[in-house]
Design a protein around this motif. Structure first.
Motif, PDB file in Angstrom:
ATOM      1  N   GLY A 141       0.793  -1.217   0.000  1.00  0.00           N
ATOM      2  CA  GLY A 141       0.000   0.000   0.000  1.00  0.00           C
ATOM      3  C   GLY A 141       0.824   1.265   0.000  1.00  0.00           C
ATOM      4  O   GLY A 141       2.040   1.245   0.195  1.00  0.00           O
ATOM      5  N   HIS A 142       0.138   2.366  -0.257  1.00  0.00           N
ATOM      6  CA  HIS A 142       0.735   3.699  -0.298  1.00  0.00           C
ATOM      7  C   HIS A 142       0.138   4.485   0.866  1.00  0.00           C
ATOM      8  O   HIS A 142      -1.082   4.655   0.938  1.00  0.00           O
ATOM      9  N   LEU A 143       0.995   4.940   1.770  1.00  0.00           N
ATOM     10  CA  LEU A 143       0.554   5.657   2.961  1.00  0.00           C
ATOM     11  C   LEU A 143       0.834   7.146   2.780  1.00  0.00           C
ATOM     12  O   LEU A 143       1.994   7.550   2.647  1.00  0.00           O
ATOM     13  N   ARG A 144      -0.209   7.944   2.766  1.00  0.00           N
ATOM     14  CA  ARG A 144      -0.067   9.379   2.526  1.00  0.00           C
ATOM     15  C   ARG A 144       0.394  10.108   3.779  1.00  0.00           C
ATOM     16  O   ARG A 144      -0.108   9.846   4.869  1.00  0.00           O
ATOM     17  N   ASP A 145       1.372  11.029   3.599  1.00  0.00           N
ATOM     18  CA  ASP A 145       1.906  11.842   4.705  1.00  0.00           C
ATOM     19  C   ASP A 145       2.164  10.993   5.949  1.00  0.00           C
ATOM     20  O   ASP A 145       1.820  11.360   7.070  1.00  0.00           O
TER      21      ASP A 145
END
Length: 186
Positions: free
Chosen positions: A157-161
């Motif tokens: 997954g891609h975790l924002r900030d």
């Protein structure tokens, strides 16, 4: 109570050993390069004492059994550290640990980190008996992405900030590797 001996790991070309303060100049040499710290959660070193602090921090984590950080050396030159690899953020109650690494630029794209990754992952799954090894990387770090995928990790997954680094919030991509997916033949 006896003090545990730091584990020594070897591959065909590498010797992974405990970092000592005598390695500070080598660690400084590559951590002072912006190319090495571009995706790292610290600024480029400007003084050798920063490398000494890094080494002491790694030694302390090991003594507290919170993680391991091996100095990567070439077998023919075991006195010179060219990078490190190891575990931190060990969540024993969840049987998971995070892996991190860096390598001096003159050793990039030679397969050395892939070689180091294999023995360290084996150590994590078979000797530490963790269920999960994870890694967080900068979305733009293509070299690290390739290394993790080649080493058996799955991008999850891609975790924002997700992290606050160098004065700003930055995204992270999380990779995971489960013991049941691991084979020593990889």
């Amino acid at each position: 109570m006896t003090k545990e001996i730091f584990p020594l790991l070897q591959t065909q070309r590498l010797r992974l050993r405990q970092l000592t303060l005598e390695d500070a100049q080598d660690v400084f040499a590559y951590f002072s390069r912006d190319e090495v710290t571009a995706y790292y959660d610290l600024e480029s070193f400007t003084e050798v004492k920063q490398a000494e602090h890094f080494i002491r921090s790694m030694q302390s984590r090991y003594e507290k059994q919170e993680g391991f950080r091996w100095g990567i050396t070439l077998r023919e030159a075991p006195e010179r550290v060219v990078g490190t690899i190891g575990f931190h953020n060990w969540h024993k109650e969840h049987s998971r640990i995070e892996i991190g690494y860096e390598l001096a630029t003159e050793y990039w794209r030679q397969g050395l980190m892939t070689e180091a990754m294999k023995v360290v992952v084996d150590y994590g799954f078979h000797l530490l008996q963790v269920h999960r090894i994870e890694a967080f990387i900068d979305p733009d770090n293509e070299g690290s992405r390739r290394l993790l995928l080649k080493s058996g990790f799955t991008q999850e997954g891609h975790l924002r900030d997700y992290f606050y680094e160098k004065g700003q919030f930055v995204d992270a991509v999380i990779f995971g590797y489960l013991r049941k997916e691991h084979s020593v033949d990889q």
